[in-house]
Structure formats: C-alpha cells, structure tokens
Design a protein around this motif. Structure first.
Motif, PDB file in Angstrom:
ATOM      1  N   ARG A  34       0.837  -1.206   0.000  1.00 47.36           N
ATOM      2  CA  ARG A  34       0.000   0.000   0.000  1.00 47.36           C
ATOM      3  C   ARG A  34       0.875   1.261   0.000  1.00 47.36           C
ATOM      4  O   ARG A  34       0.654   2.199  -0.759  1.00 47.36           O
ATOM      5  CB  ARG A  34      -0.911  -0.027   1.231  1.00 47.36           C
ATOM      6  CG  ARG A  34      -2.232   0.628   1.052  1.00 47.36           C
ATOM      7  CD  ARG A  34      -3.181   0.405   2.247  1.00 47.36           C
ATOM      8  NE  ARG A  34      -3.756  -0.929   2.243  1.00 47.36           N
ATOM      9  CZ  ARG A  34      -3.497  -1.886   3.135  1.00 47.36           C
ATOM     10  NH1 ARG A  34      -2.681  -1.671   4.129  1.00 47.36           N
ATOM     11  NH2 ARG A  34      -4.063  -3.069   3.043  1.00 47.36           N
ATOM     12  N   TYR A  35       1.895   1.270   0.867  1.00 50.40           N
ATOM     13  CA  TYR A  35       2.819   2.401   0.967  1.00 50.40           C
ATOM     14  C   TYR A  35       3.566   2.614  -0.355  1.00 50.40           C
ATOM     15  O   TYR A  35       3.635   3.735  -0.875  1.00 50.40           O
ATOM     16  CB  TYR A  35       3.818   2.147   2.106  1.00 50.40           C
ATOM     17  CG  TYR A  35       5.026   3.044   2.066  1.00 50.40           C
ATOM     18  CD1 TYR A  35       4.952   4.354   2.523  1.00 50.40           C
ATOM     19  CD2 TYR A  35       6.242   2.598   1.556  1.00 50.40           C
ATOM     20  CE1 TYR A  35       6.067   5.188   2.478  1.00 50.40           C
ATOM     21  CE2 TYR A  35       7.349   3.413   1.512  1.00 50.40           C
ATOM     22  CZ  TYR A  35       7.254   4.713   1.971  1.00 50.40           C
ATOM     23  OH  TYR A  35       8.358   5.542   1.916  1.00 50.40           O
ATOM     24  N   ALA A  36       4.134   1.534  -0.917  1.00 53.27           N
ATOM     25  CA  ALA A  36       4.938   1.641  -2.138  1.00 53.27           C
ATOM     26  C   ALA A  36       4.085   2.069  -3.328  1.00 53.27           C
ATOM     27  O   ALA A  36       4.528   2.887  -4.149  1.00 53.27           O
ATOM     28  CB  ALA A  36       5.637   0.310  -2.429  1.00 53.27           C
ATOM     29  N   THR A  37       2.867   1.547  -3.419  1.00 59.71           N
ATOM     30  CA  THR A  37       1.980   1.915  -4.520  1.00 59.71           C
ATOM     31  C   THR A  37       1.577   3.372  -4.417  1.00 59.71           C
ATOM     32  O   THR A  37       1.570   4.099  -5.420  1.00 59.71           O
ATOM     33  CB  THR A  37       0.728   1.013  -4.530  1.00 59.71           C
ATOM     34  OG1 THR A  37       1.162  -0.342  -4.615  1.00 59.71           O
ATOM     35  CG2 THR A  37      -0.167   1.314  -5.701  1.00 59.71           C
ATOM     36  N   SER A  38       1.262   3.801  -3.209  1.00 64.98           N
ATOM     37  CA  SER A  38       0.889   5.200  -2.993  1.00 64.98           C
ATOM     38  C   SER A  38       2.049   6.126  -3.356  1.00 64.98           C
ATOM     39  O   SER A  38       1.858   7.161  -4.004  1.00 64.98           O
ATOM     40  CB  SER A  38       0.490   5.398  -1.532  1.00 64.98           C
ATOM     41  OG  SER A  38       0.199   6.744  -1.280  1.00 64.98           O
ATOM     42  N   LYS A  39       3.249   5.738  -2.965  1.00 68.31           N
ATOM     43  CA  LYS A  39       4.440   6.548  -3.278  1.00 68.31           C
ATOM     44  C   LYS A  39       4.685   6.589  -4.788  1.00 68.31           C
ATOM     45  O   LYS A  39       4.993   7.642  -5.344  1.00 68.31           O
ATOM     46  CB  LYS A  39       5.650   5.970  -2.548  1.00 68.31           C
ATOM     47  CG  LYS A  39       6.884   6.817  -2.720  1.00 68.31           C
ATOM     48  CD  LYS A  39       8.028   6.303  -1.903  1.00 68.31           C
ATOM     49  CE  LYS A  39       9.222   7.175  -2.207  1.00 68.31           C
ATOM     50  NZ  LYS A  39      10.440   6.729  -1.623  1.00 68.31           N
ATOM     51  N   LEU A  40       4.538   5.442  -5.451  1.00 69.98           N
ATOM     52  CA  LEU A  40       4.696   5.373  -6.908  1.00 69.98           C
ATOM     53  C   LEU A  40       3.685   6.280  -7.600  1.00 69.98           C
ATOM     54  O   LEU A  40       4.044   7.074  -8.475  1.00 69.98           O
ATOM     55  CB  LEU A  40       4.528   3.928  -7.375  1.00 69.98           C
ATOM     56  CG  LEU A  40       4.601   3.672  -8.872  1.00 69.98           C
ATOM     57  CD1 LEU A  40       6.031   3.836  -9.371  1.00 69.98           C
ATOM     58  CD2 LEU A  40       4.090   2.274  -9.196  1.00 69.98           C
ATOM     59  N   LEU A  41       2.430   6.182  -7.188  1.00 69.07           N
ATOM     60  CA  LEU A  41       1.372   7.015  -7.770  1.00 69.07           C
ATOM     61  C   LEU A  41       1.677   8.494  -7.577  1.00 69.07           C
ATOM     62  O   LEU A  41       1.569   9.289  -8.508  1.00 69.07           O
ATOM     63  CB  LEU A  41       0.028   6.708  -7.098  1.00 69.07           C
ATOM     64  CG  LEU A  41      -0.902   5.770  -7.794  1.00 69.07           C
ATOM     65  CD1 LEU A  41      -2.099   5.455  -6.915  1.00 69.07           C
ATOM     66  CD2 LEU A  41      -1.351   6.294  -9.131  1.00 69.07           C
TER      67      LEU A  41
END
Length: 125
Positions: free
Chosen positions: A77-84
C-alpha cells in the motif's frame, strides 16, 4: 507507525521474511539466489530492517528468530501510494495508461481490471 523506504537489498530480504514469517538468518540465506552474499552481510541488513521497524526478533539461546512487524500488504500500500504520487501525479488513470502504452498490460488484463473496478463499485458498503 511510519513506514520507511527500503533499499533493493532490504526489500529482497523482506520478501523472504514475509514468505517465511519466522526465520533465522540461515533460513533467509537458504532462500537467496546464487551467488549468495556473505552471512554477515545478510545479518547486517536484517539488523538494519530491525532498526527501521520492519522486523523484530525473539532470542533463542544465542540465535535470533526474526519476524515481520510490517505486513507485506501495508508495505505494498505504501509503495503503490508513493509510486502514484511521485511518478503519476496521484492519478490511477495516468499509471494505467503508462502500463498500457508500455505493453505491460494486454486487453485481457484491462478487461480483468475493469471487472474488478465494477465489482468494487457495486459492492455494498
């Protein structure tokens, strides 16, 4: 708890720790591809993961059995949010478009994603 970024090496070890759930450094070593890094290197990286709050340990004699404190789902969740946020201006459409253009998604993938979105929209809350 604030989630921190992982280096590539830390993330590789976390993937193994998440898979094993409870493990010793030797267990992690057994799951690493060849050429394997030195035992001390793996041990040091796991201690860094402990400092960052990703893992903790139980002392069993002189050995440490490590276990994750942050779930794979939470990190995802953290990594996807950061990528987005960092690469797609927080736009799912922009990210989706990127993957289609890069041919990382084919029509069947797109169809499956649309089905999931529709299913989630129609789900009672």
């Amino acid at each position: 708890m604030e989630i921190k970024d992982l280096t590539k090496a830390e993330e590789q070890l976390m993937q193994i720790i998440w898979q094993l759930d409870k493990c010793f450094v030797k267990d992690v070593m057994d799951h690493l591809p060849e050429p394997k890094p030195a035992y001390n290197t793996v041990s040091t990286i796991i201690r860094i993961l402990e400092t960052k709050g990703f893992v903790d340990h139980h002392a069993i004699g002189k050995a440490h059995q490590y276990y994750p404190l942050i779930s794979k789902e939470d990190y995802k969740r953290y990594a996807t949010s950061k990528l987005l946020d960092n690469y797609f201006e927080n736009s799912v459409e922009s990210m989706f478009s990127f993957f289609v253009k890069e041919e990382k998604l084919d029509l069947s993938d797109v169809d499956e994603i649309l089905k999931m979105i529709n299913k989630m929209k129609n789900r009672p809350r």
